[in-house]
Design a protein around this motif. Sequence first.
Motif, short mmCIF file in Angstrom:
data_model
loop_
_atom_site.label_atom_id
_atom_site.label_comp_id
_atom_site.label_asym_id
_atom_site.label_seq_id
_atom_site.Cartn_x
_atom_site.Cartn_y
_atom_site.Cartn_z
N UNK A 53 39.09 53.96 41.31
CA UNK A 53 39.77 55.19 41.69
C UNK A 53 41.20 54.91 42.16
N UNK A 54 41.41 53.76 42.79
CA UNK A 54 42.76 53.40 43.25
C UNK A 54 43.59 52.72 42.16
N UNK A 55 43.03 52.62 40.97
CA UNK A 55 43.86 52.19 39.84
C UNK A 55 43.52 50.88 39.17
N UNK A 56 42.48 50.18 39.60
CA UNK A 56 42.12 48.94 38.91
C UNK A 56 41.69 49.27 37.48
N UNK A 57 42.14 48.46 36.53
CA UNK A 57 41.76 48.68 35.13
C UNK A 57 40.31 48.27 34.87
N UNK A 58 39.87 47.25 35.58
CA UNK A 58 38.48 46.82 35.48
C UNK A 58 38.06 46.23 36.81
N UNK A 59 36.76 46.00 36.97
CA UNK A 59 36.22 45.57 38.26
C UNK A 59 35.23 44.44 38.05
N UNK A 60 35.27 43.45 38.94
CA UNK A 60 34.35 42.33 38.92
C UNK A 60 33.54 42.33 40.21
N UNK A 61 32.22 42.39 40.08
CA UNK A 61 31.32 42.30 41.22
C UNK A 61 31.15 40.82 41.56
N UNK A 62 31.70 40.41 42.69
CA UNK A 62 31.70 38.99 43.04
C UNK A 62 30.30 38.45 43.32
N UNK A 63 29.34 39.34 43.55
CA UNK A 63 27.98 38.89 43.84
C UNK A 63 27.13 38.75 42.58
N UNK A 64 27.55 39.41 41.49
CA UNK A 64 26.72 39.41 40.28
C UNK A 64 27.46 38.95 39.03
N UNK A 65 28.74 39.29 38.92
CA UNK A 65 29.49 38.97 37.71
C UNK A 65 30.07 37.55 37.80
N UNK A 66 30.29 36.94 36.65
CA UNK A 66 30.88 35.60 36.60
C UNK A 66 32.40 35.73 36.63
N UNK A 67 33.03 35.23 37.68
CA UNK A 67 34.47 35.35 37.83
C UNK A 67 35.21 34.65 36.69
N UNK A 68 34.62 33.57 36.19
CA UNK A 68 35.29 32.82 35.13
C UNK A 68 35.43 33.63 33.85
N UNK A 69 34.59 34.66 33.69
CA UNK A 69 34.67 35.49 32.49
C UNK A 69 35.91 36.37 32.46
N UNK A 70 36.62 36.45 33.57
CA UNK A 70 37.86 37.23 33.62
C UNK A 70 38.89 36.68 32.64
N UNK A 71 38.90 35.35 32.47
CA UNK A 71 39.90 34.72 31.62
C UNK A 71 41.16 34.42 32.41
N UNK A 72 42.25 34.12 31.71
CA UNK A 72 43.48 33.73 32.38
C UNK A 72 44.21 34.90 33.01
N UNK A 73 44.78 34.67 34.21
CA UNK A 73 45.57 35.69 34.90
C UNK A 73 46.89 35.07 35.36
N UNK A 74 47.87 35.92 35.57
CA UNK A 74 49.18 35.44 36.01
C UNK A 74 49.29 35.34 37.52
N UNK A 75 48.57 36.18 38.23
CA UNK A 75 48.70 36.22 39.69
C UNK A 75 47.34 36.53 40.31
#
Length: 305
Positions: A187-209
């Motif tokens: 709602x505050x504008x994130x394009x996508x969301x990662x649940x740190x308790x269930x989702x694999x953070x590494x699946x996000x891929x490369x980020x700049x910041x």
Amino acid sequence: MKAIVVTDQAAGTAGMTLTERPEPPAAINDVIVQIHASGFVPTEMEWPSTWTDRAGRDKTPSIPGHELAGVVTTLGYGTTGLSVGQRVFGLADWHRDGTLAEYVAIEARNLAPLPGDVDFTVGASLPISGLTAWQGLFQHGRLQAGQTVLAHGAAGAVGTMVTQLAREAGAYVIGTGRAADREKALDFGAHEFVDLEKDALKDVGGVDLVFDVIGGDVQKRSAALIKAGGTLVSIVGPVEARPTDGLAVDFVVEADRAELGEIVQRVRDGRLRTNIGDVASLDDAVGALNSTTRRSGKTVIRVRP
């Protein structure tokens, strides 16, 4: 004047008491502000500056709180740029008595004008969250349009600011948090969301910041995602994990009148929403700041009705 004071570091917020304190005098370059609303960050109880002055001497009983919105009542000797009766908001010095009180002495340079169409409660919610997000993204993170930002704690007071400012700057924002935070982060504008308790953070891929408000293992896993030339920005103390081919920066937010002006202008024209959770009176502040429920945003103490 009425004020919240703390005397026992081990007790934390549970050691807060509402009491009478002398009204502060205005030093050179100070103003006295009659506080209408004050913001509070729970981790203040862990900061050395809450308990000692710049020389390391015990300063208790001390008044916590560093965010404020109110009206200037007195100008100290040599003070320029503000006037008696002016509405202001800003960030109080870490080592001086703070803003959970009816009045505060504060350097004029730490304040910015608060437009008449912005409520004092909103004004008090902006300084730490807004300036932290602004400085982390643009000053330390050197964010550019088209880059990807991983914003941890995206539903929190800082995280929602990070998300909105990064998106406005043309970045793609991936927010993180608990499952219950998903709807708010989006709602505050994130394009996508990662649940740190269930989702694999590494699946996000490369980020700049990466904008880190968590630290620990999450920081370590995040550092591995940063592209060459990217930046890990942390507000949770010295960085433990550094990107292989990028920068790692930890910083403490600073007052900045021009940046406060940029932030409040975005609130006025609808580009930026503040994330206020609980609002309580000064008389009820001790209870509100010791709530056992998870905070849903910034807690603001309304000092004057």
